[in-house]
Design a protein around this motif. Sequence first.
Motif, mmCIF file in Angstrom:
data_model
loop_
_atom_site.group_PDB
_atom_site.id
_atom_site.type_symbol
_atom_site.label_atom_id
_atom_site.label_comp_id
_atom_site.label_asym_id
_atom_site.label_seq_id
_atom_site.Cartn_x
_atom_site.Cartn_y
_atom_site.Cartn_z
ATOM 1 N N ASP A 87 27.680 -65.290 3.818
ATOM 2 C CA ASP A 87 28.476 -64.955 4.988
ATOM 3 C C ASP A 87 27.906 -65.757 6.153
ATOM 4 O O ASP A 87 26.707 -65.696 6.428
ATOM 5 C CB ASP A 87 28.392 -63.458 5.262
ATOM 6 C CG ASP A 87 29.218 -63.050 6.464
ATOM 7 O OD1 ASP A 87 28.752 -63.307 7.600
ATOM 8 O OD2 ASP A 87 30.298 -62.476 6.279
ATOM 9 N N ALA A 119 31.467 -59.023 -3.418
ATOM 10 C CA ALA A 119 32.270 -60.134 -2.901
ATOM 11 C C ALA A 119 33.510 -60.411 -3.745
ATOM 12 O O ALA A 119 34.372 -61.180 -3.320
ATOM 13 C CB ALA A 119 31.416 -61.396 -2.822
ATOM 14 N N ARG A 122 37.704 -61.123 -2.930
ATOM 15 C CA ARG A 122 37.806 -61.508 -1.515
ATOM 16 C C ARG A 122 37.991 -63.015 -1.344
ATOM 17 O O ARG A 122 37.877 -63.529 -0.244
ATOM 18 C CB ARG A 122 36.569 -61.032 -0.757
ATOM 19 C CG ARG A 122 36.449 -59.510 -0.757
ATOM 20 C CD ARG A 122 35.140 -58.981 -0.219
ATOM 21 N NE ARG A 122 34.746 -59.572 1.039
ATOM 22 C CZ ARG A 122 33.543 -59.401 1.582
ATOM 23 N NH1 ARG A 122 32.632 -58.650 0.984
ATOM 24 N NH2 ARG A 122 33.244 -59.974 2.721
#
Length: 193
Positions: A87, A119, A122
């Motif tokens: 991220d 994750a 996504r």
Amino acid sequence: MPFLISPVLTPGALARTPQPALPTADGLLLRPWRAGDAPAVHAAFQDPVMHQWHIRACDSEEEAAGWIAQWQQAWEGEGEAQWAVVDEGTDELMGRVALRQILLGDGIAEVAYWTVARARGRGVAFRAATTLSHWAFEEVGFHRLELHHATANEASCRVAAKAGFALEGTRRSALLHPDGWHDMHLHARVRGD
């Protein structure tokens, strides 16, 4: 005996510069691995889904640290290049993306990826593979990128297709997993696709 063609990429195409960090422009960053990533890598490999689709286990943070040291050194050898997918704002590990089995002279490499459990779903693998592919084709000059996954791994097949890797065929009984031999899909992109 001389070759009739010039190499697509020459030695040093990667290693003559430091391994870059590659932003996805939508909140993720592909960055070189750091020693401090070992706990997160170890945690990622405790997920049963990782055991289903990967042939390695990670038994300790020390083992993960050893992998990271190898990944860091691999850039200089130009046989593979590994990135942590994080991220961009928090530096939280979301996955890994790599160029493996690099053949500079032929301008070919294999794209590989995995994501941590939180994750998945996504678009992390898709975004990472797309960003890495763009860099490999446009910045470095690779000609062909391949991607392999077990035919039963439908999620990985969707990622490959969405990232522009055309399905070229099935490699029968091509990789031994803990549960037996898996047929593998072969996907590929070529420069200009």
